[in-house]
Design an enzyme around this catalytic site. Sequence first.
Site, PDB file in Angstrom:
ATOM      1  N   GLN A 126       0.836  -1.199   0.000  1.00  0.00           N
ATOM      2  CA  GLN A 126       0.000   0.000   0.000  1.00  0.00           C
ATOM      3  C   GLN A 126       0.873   1.252   0.000  1.00  0.00           C
ATOM      4  OE1 GLN A 126      -2.198   0.553   3.694  1.00  0.00           O
ATOM      5  NE2 GLN A 126      -3.963   1.321   2.582  1.00  0.00           N
ATOM      6  N   GLY A 127       0.765   2.078  -1.040  1.00  0.00           N
ATOM      7  CA  GLY A 127       1.564   3.291  -1.149  1.00  0.00           C
ATOM      8  C   GLY A 127       0.780   4.528  -0.764  1.00  0.00           C
ATOM      9  N   TYR A 128       0.622   4.741   0.524  1.00  0.00           N
ATOM     10  CA  TYR A 128      -0.111   5.906   1.037  1.00  0.00           C
ATOM     11  C   TYR A 128       0.834   6.904   1.725  1.00  0.00           C
ATOM     12  CZ  TYR A 128      -4.896   3.989   0.423  1.00  0.00           C
ATOM     13  OH  TYR A 128      -6.084   3.519  -0.070  1.00  0.00           O
ATOM     14  N   SER A 129       1.409   6.511   2.856  1.00  0.00           N
ATOM     15  CA  SER A 129       2.174   7.430   3.704  1.00  0.00           C
ATOM     16  C   SER A 129       3.391   7.988   2.979  1.00  0.00           C
ATOM     17  CB  SER A 129       2.627   6.725   4.984  1.00  0.00           C
ATOM     18  OG  SER A 129       1.528   6.294   5.744  1.00  0.00           O
ATOM     19  N   SER A 161       4.573  -1.423   4.202  1.00  0.00           N
ATOM     20  CA  SER A 161       4.700  -2.787   4.719  1.00  0.00           C
ATOM     21  C   SER A 161       4.752  -3.807   3.583  1.00  0.00           C
ATOM     22  CB  SER A 161       3.531  -3.116   5.645  1.00  0.00           C
ATOM     23  OG  SER A 161       3.517  -2.250   6.758  1.00  0.00           O
ATOM     24  N   GLU A 244     -10.073  -2.105   5.256  1.00  0.00           N
ATOM     25  CA  GLU A 244      -8.971  -2.534   6.120  1.00  0.00           C
ATOM     26  C   GLU A 244      -9.465  -2.932   7.496  1.00  0.00           C
ATOM     27  OE1 GLU A 244      -4.512  -0.931   7.328  1.00  0.00           O
ATOM     28  OE2 GLU A 244      -6.082   0.526   6.873  1.00  0.00           O
ATOM     29  N   ASN A 368      -3.225   7.365  16.745  1.00  0.00           N
ATOM     30  CA  ASN A 368      -4.249   7.735  17.723  1.00  0.00           C
ATOM     31  C   ASN A 368      -4.659   9.198  17.571  1.00  0.00           C
ATOM     32  OD1 ASN A 368      -4.121   5.160  18.752  1.00  0.00           O
ATOM     33  ND2 ASN A 368      -3.698   5.783  20.863  1.00  0.00           N
ATOM     34  N   GLU A 369      -3.690  10.064  17.276  1.00  0.00           N
ATOM     35  CA  GLU A 369      -3.994  11.485  17.113  1.00  0.00           C
ATOM     36  C   GLU A 369      -4.978  11.700  15.966  1.00  0.00           C
ATOM     37  OE1 GLU A 369      -1.703  15.723  16.160  1.00  0.00           O
ATOM     38  OE2 GLU A 369      -0.627  13.810  16.055  1.00  0.00           O
TER      39      GLU A 369
END
Length: 388
Positions: A126-129, A161, A244, A368-369
């Site tokens: 997964q290429g998100y961040s 990942s 997800e 969490n933020e």
Amino acid sequence: MSNVEEFRREVRGWLRAHLTGEFASLRGRGGPGREHEAHTERLAWERHMAAHGWTCVGWPKEYGGRGASLEEQVAFHEEYALADAPARVGHIGEQLLGPTLIAFGTPAQRARFLPRIVAVDELWCQGYSEPDAGSDLANVRTRAERDGDAWAVTGQKVWTSGAHEADWCFVVARTEPGSARHHGLSYLLVPLDAPGVEIRPIVQLTGTSEFNEVFFDGARTEAGNIVGAPGEGWKVAMATLGFERGVSTLGQQVGFRRELEAVIDLARRNGAAADPLVRDRIARAWTGLETIRFNALRMLSGVAAGAPGPEASINKIFWATWHRELGELAMDVCGAGGMLAAGEPYDLTDWQRLFLFSRADTLYAGSNEIQRNIIAERVLGLPKEARP
């Protein structure tokens, strides 16, 4: 006997019969912080599952699945975890990209990619961040430009990942120059063996590498490998995140319970349970685990109704924080000896790995933020956080 109970018995019987012989040693292998374990053997196991029709069980039959109901999917993941079967290597394709293509893909895309996911012939990441963005998924700098019959992708993704083991990556890239935030993004399927792709594993606190930096320097993918229309990438990406947090969460609870029971057993054997403060923390961990399960059931009730709500963010915050605290409890139960690492060849105990890797639980899959901001802004209607 209900259909779900019959299905559960079928799953349990198949796992009992097949987690034997060459696959018997795979019980308990892999998972968060341990993805380096027996990857080749786990891949062979998953292809064995595929040959017997046990991958993608929740997908419609027309796409190679079993068409299992939500309740049957929950039963499958619970029985898989109860059998201590090895962690799945194709889960990103099966649980994230596959459902996304079923919902948004073209017939050609489904025909090209879905059978290979079912057969575990192609692995996905997964290429998100991105760097300097953290969990702010709309802060995308990776860009893609249409160049004839292809898209040329340039930029960097991070914390990807499984990229070092994957064949393909679904990438959120900015395709409209001058656009900002969630506007002007597109969802592209990019082969990782394309020229211009470089993958650099990141060494973790645990000493292993299961996520990576991925660099794209004009890497090309076919023009037809865009999911949804150009500029609709945010909508598609958010749908992927919804998939997800699906039925596998209840299987996750089985693993958590196994870890807690092992901590309790250790505390009894080494005398740590004589400490009333330790007993109090164990009791709170047990009640927390029950809360996690009921949060997951509440979340799945929303999914069944077709409208997953804030329960997903609430559940993510709760289980991530609980699991991190379980790692801290485990180390305290171990005592001072838990601070010592083994000599060469360097490796961690299960407790040390749990403590170190669970620090990441409150960061990955939405920190969490970020989850608290979602709840505050979209559920409680509080003012949005100030942005530059």
